[in-house]
Design an enzyme around this catalytic site. Structure first.
Site, PDB file in Angstrom:
ATOM      1  N   TYR A   1     -16.976   9.229 110.984  1.00 34.03           N
ATOM      2  CA  TYR A   1     -16.444   8.168 110.775  1.00 34.03           C
ATOM      3  C   TYR A   1     -16.997   6.743 110.834  1.00 34.03           C
ATOM      4  O   TYR A   1     -16.803   5.966 110.110  1.00 34.03           O
ATOM      5  CB  TYR A   1     -15.016   8.148 111.536  1.00 34.03           C
ATOM      6  CG  TYR A   1     -14.004   6.971 111.532  1.00 34.03           C
ATOM      7  CD1 TYR A   1     -13.172   7.218 110.265  1.00 34.03           C
ATOM      8  CD2 TYR A   1     -14.044   6.205 112.154  1.00 34.03           C
ATOM      9  CE1 TYR A   1     -12.058   6.509 110.229  1.00 34.03           C
ATOM     10  CE2 TYR A   1     -12.766   5.193 112.041  1.00 34.03           C
ATOM     11  CZ  TYR A   1     -11.930   5.270 111.127  1.00 34.03           C
ATOM     12  OH  TYR A   1     -10.830   4.284 110.977  1.00 34.03           O
TER      13      TYR A   1
ATOM     14  N   LYS B   1     -17.814   4.237 107.859  1.00 33.38           N
ATOM     15  CA  LYS B   1     -17.250   2.927 108.085  1.00 33.38           C
ATOM     16  C   LYS B   1     -18.337   1.672 108.093  1.00 33.38           C
ATOM     17  O   LYS B   1     -18.142   0.404 107.634  1.00 33.38           O
ATOM     18  CB  LYS B   1     -16.282   2.584 109.277  1.00 33.38           C
ATOM     19  CG  LYS B   1     -14.979   3.388 109.073  1.00 33.38           C
ATOM     20  CD  LYS B   1     -14.300   3.162 108.077  1.00 33.38           C
ATOM     21  CE  LYS B   1     -12.759   3.470 108.034  1.00 33.38           C
ATOM     22  NZ  LYS B   1     -12.125   3.272 106.593  1.00 33.38           N
TER      23      LYS B   1
HETATM   24  N1  LIG Z   1      -5.316   2.904 112.854  1.00 31.98           N
HETATM   25  C1  LIG Z   1      -6.372   2.067 113.167  1.00 31.98           C
HETATM   26  O1  LIG Z   1      -6.499   1.909 114.340  1.00 31.98           O
HETATM   27  C2  LIG Z   1      -7.402   1.896 112.081  1.00 31.98           C
HETATM   28  C3  LIG Z   1      -8.616   1.251 112.676  1.00 31.98           C
HETATM   29  C4  LIG Z   1      -9.509   0.970 111.952  1.00 31.98           C
HETATM   30  C5  LIG Z   1      -9.445   1.468 110.524  1.00 31.98           C
HETATM   31  N2  LIG Z   1      -8.539   2.072 110.045  1.00 31.98           N
HETATM   32  C6  LIG Z   1      -8.707   2.370 108.916  1.00 31.98           C
HETATM   33  O2  LIG Z   1      -7.587   1.865 108.050  1.00 31.98           O
HETATM   34  C7  LIG Z   1      -7.002   2.691 106.874  1.00 31.98           C
HETATM   35  C8  LIG Z   1      -5.489   3.112 107.287  1.00 31.98           C
HETATM   36  O3  LIG Z   1      -5.417   3.899 108.468  1.00 31.98           O
HETATM   37  P1  LIG Z   1      -4.243   4.451 109.048  1.00 31.98           P
HETATM   38  O4  LIG Z   1      -4.108   3.996 110.488  1.00 31.98           O
HETATM   39  O5  LIG Z   1      -2.966   3.622 108.226  1.00 31.98           O
HETATM   40  O6  LIG Z   1      -4.183   5.971 108.708  1.00 31.98           O
HETATM   41  P2  LIG Z   1      -2.964   6.926 108.556  1.00 31.98           P
HETATM   42  O7  LIG Z   1      -3.520   8.271 108.870  1.00 31.98           O
HETATM   43  O8  LIG Z   1      -1.617   6.529 109.064  1.00 31.98           O
HETATM   44  O9  LIG Z   1      -2.903   6.894 106.842  1.00 31.98           O
HETATM   45  C9  LIG Z   1      -3.937   7.186 105.942  1.00 31.98           C
HETATM   46  C10 LIG Z   1      -3.105   7.657 104.545  1.00 31.98           C
HETATM   47  O10 LIG Z   1      -4.479   7.966 103.779  1.00 31.98           O
HETATM   48  C11 LIG Z   1      -3.897   9.137 102.718  1.00 31.98           C
HETATM   49  N3  LIG Z   1      -4.981   9.703 102.613  1.00 31.98           N
HETATM   50  C12 LIG Z   1      -5.870  10.480 103.158  1.00 31.98           C
HETATM   51  N4  LIG Z   1      -6.687  11.120 102.503  1.00 31.98           N
HETATM   52  C13 LIG Z   1      -6.408  10.900 101.139  1.00 31.98           C
HETATM   53  C14 LIG Z   1      -7.112  11.033 100.078  1.00 31.98           C
HETATM   54  N5  LIG Z   1      -8.084  11.700  99.736  1.00 31.98           N
HETATM   55  N6  LIG Z   1      -6.719  10.327  98.828  1.00 31.98           N
HETATM   56  C15 LIG Z   1      -5.342   9.626  98.952  1.00 31.98           C
HETATM   57  N7  LIG Z   1      -4.724   9.289 100.213  1.00 31.98           N
HETATM   58  C16 LIG Z   1      -5.413  10.008 101.032  1.00 31.98           C
HETATM   59  C17 LIG Z   1      -3.101   9.849 103.910  1.00 31.98           C
HETATM   60  O11 LIG Z   1      -2.246  10.765 103.464  1.00 31.98           O
HETATM   61  C18 LIG Z   1      -2.086   8.780 104.627  1.00 31.98           C
HETATM   62  O12 LIG Z   1      -0.829   8.398 104.038  1.00 31.98           O
HETATM   63  C19 LIG Z   1      -8.084   4.076 106.925  1.00 31.98           C
HETATM   64  O13 LIG Z   1      -9.258   3.919 106.006  1.00 31.98           O
HETATM   65  C20 LIG Z   1      -8.530   3.965 108.264  1.00 31.98           C
HETATM   66  O14 LIG Z   1      -9.817   4.566 108.581  1.00 31.98           O
HETATM   67  C21 LIG Z   1      -7.351   2.351 110.962  1.00 31.98           C
END
Ligand SMILES: NC(=O)c1ccc[n+]([C@@H]2O[C@H](COP(=O)([O-])OP(=O)(O)OC[C@H]3O[C@@H](n4cnc5c(N)ncnc54)[C@H](O)[C@@H]3O)[C@@H](O)[C@H]2O)c1
Length: 257
Positions: free
Chosen positions: A158, A162
């Site tokens: 990851y 990123k």
């Molecule tokens: N939550 C955190 O603390 C955090 C921190 C830093 C970065 N992020 C990044 O932010 C973004 C969103 O994170 P989140 O926490 O809302 O995650 P989440 O798991 O709640 O939601 C992610 C969504 O992406 C969809 N998804 C996964 N694989 C997919 C694919 N191949 N095609 C289409 N859709 C797909 C899932 O079905 C889900 O609805 C991600 O890129 C994550 O890495 C999150």
């Protein structure tokens, strides 16, 4: 004095992984800003809640099922969006997954899955959408990085993805700038979503305790919400952000870079 830019209206935005979490909040915010929003998630039914919420608030939304790591699915999704909503010129590459493990236990499948969704997905979506942006001579690409890009135990896959997103962002900013397309990244810190809930489950800590523990380490003494990220995305999508490109904005309640 240059004139104040006109308010943002009438663009077509695409948000991937927008069925829930950060993507859902970004989609709702861009719709509230006046854009028609294509809500992409793995299956069309996964997008229903987000689409219904946008429509209930008076916005325009289209739910599209597509795996962003699948080139044919991406091509189909973007042409459907162009046909039903118009040329997409705002893209938020948000879809993401976690497959955490220490290096010695990390499988090739888990490495490839993470690279596939984050890097290949952002690449495929951007390549498809840029054709419309270049034609329209206007565009915004907003990529989701993470504070994990700076290194995080158990996240070699990851963190690499990123950090890769940051290089991808800066390169697209250089290539697409001449077409009036800006490309920026948001690097969230700890945000309360199903993703962090799943991490808490994996390490066997109740989510509330996990959040409270994280908040203690964050300078503003709270965990982030999806709306904190949506606000940053809204800024990058604006007309008046047209001179901001190739940047990584840490939205983490404190300095992380
Ligand atoms: N939550 C955190 O603390 C955090 C921190 C830093 C970065 N992020 C990044 O932010 C973004 C969103 O994170 P989140 O926490 O809302 O995650 P989440 O798991 O709640 O939601 C992610 C969504 O992406 C969809 N998804 C996964 N694989 C997919 C694919 N191949 N095609 C289409 N859709 C797909 C899932 O079905 C889900 O609805 C991600 O890129 C994550 O890495 C999150």
């Amino acid at each position: 004095m240059p004139e104040t830019p006109i308010a943002t209206t009438g663009r077509v935005a695409v948000v991937t992984g927008a069925g829930r979490g950060i993507g859902a909040a970004v989609a709702a915010r861009l719709a509230a800003d006046g854009h028609a929003v294509a809500v992409i998630d793995l299956r069309e039914q996964d997008t229903e809640q987000t689409v219904d919420a946008i429509r209930a608030a008076g916005g325009e939304a289209l739910g599209v099922g597509a795996d962003v790591s699948d080139a044919a699915a991406v091509e189909q999704a973007v042409s459907r969006i162009a046909a039903e909503l118009g040329a997409p010129t705002i893209l938020v590459n948000n879809a993401g997954i976690l497959r955490d493990n220490l290096l010695f236990k990390m499988s090739e499948t888990d490495w490839d899955a993470v690279m596939g969704v984050h890097l290949r997905g952002a690449f495929l979506m951007s390549r498809e959408v840029q054709a419309h942006q270049v034609k329209e001579e206007w565009g915004r690409i907003i990529n989701l990085s993470s504070t994990s890009a700076l290194g995080n135990r158990g996240q070699a896959n990851y963190a690499a993805a990123k950090a890769g997103i940051q290089g991808f962002t800066k390169t697209l900013a250089i290539e697409l700038g001449r077409y009036n397309v800006t490309v920026n990244a948001i690097a969230p810190g700890f945000i309360q979503t199903d993703m962090t809930r799943a991490t808490a489950e994996r390490v066997g800590v109740p989510f509330e305790d996990f959040v409270a523990h994280a908040a203690k380490e964050i300078p503003v003494r709270r965990a982030g919400n999806p709306e904190d990220i949506a606000a940053a995305a809204s800024f990058f999508a604006r007309e008046e952000a047209s001179f901001v490109s190739g940047q990584v904005l840490y939205v983490a309640g404190g300095p992380k870079a």
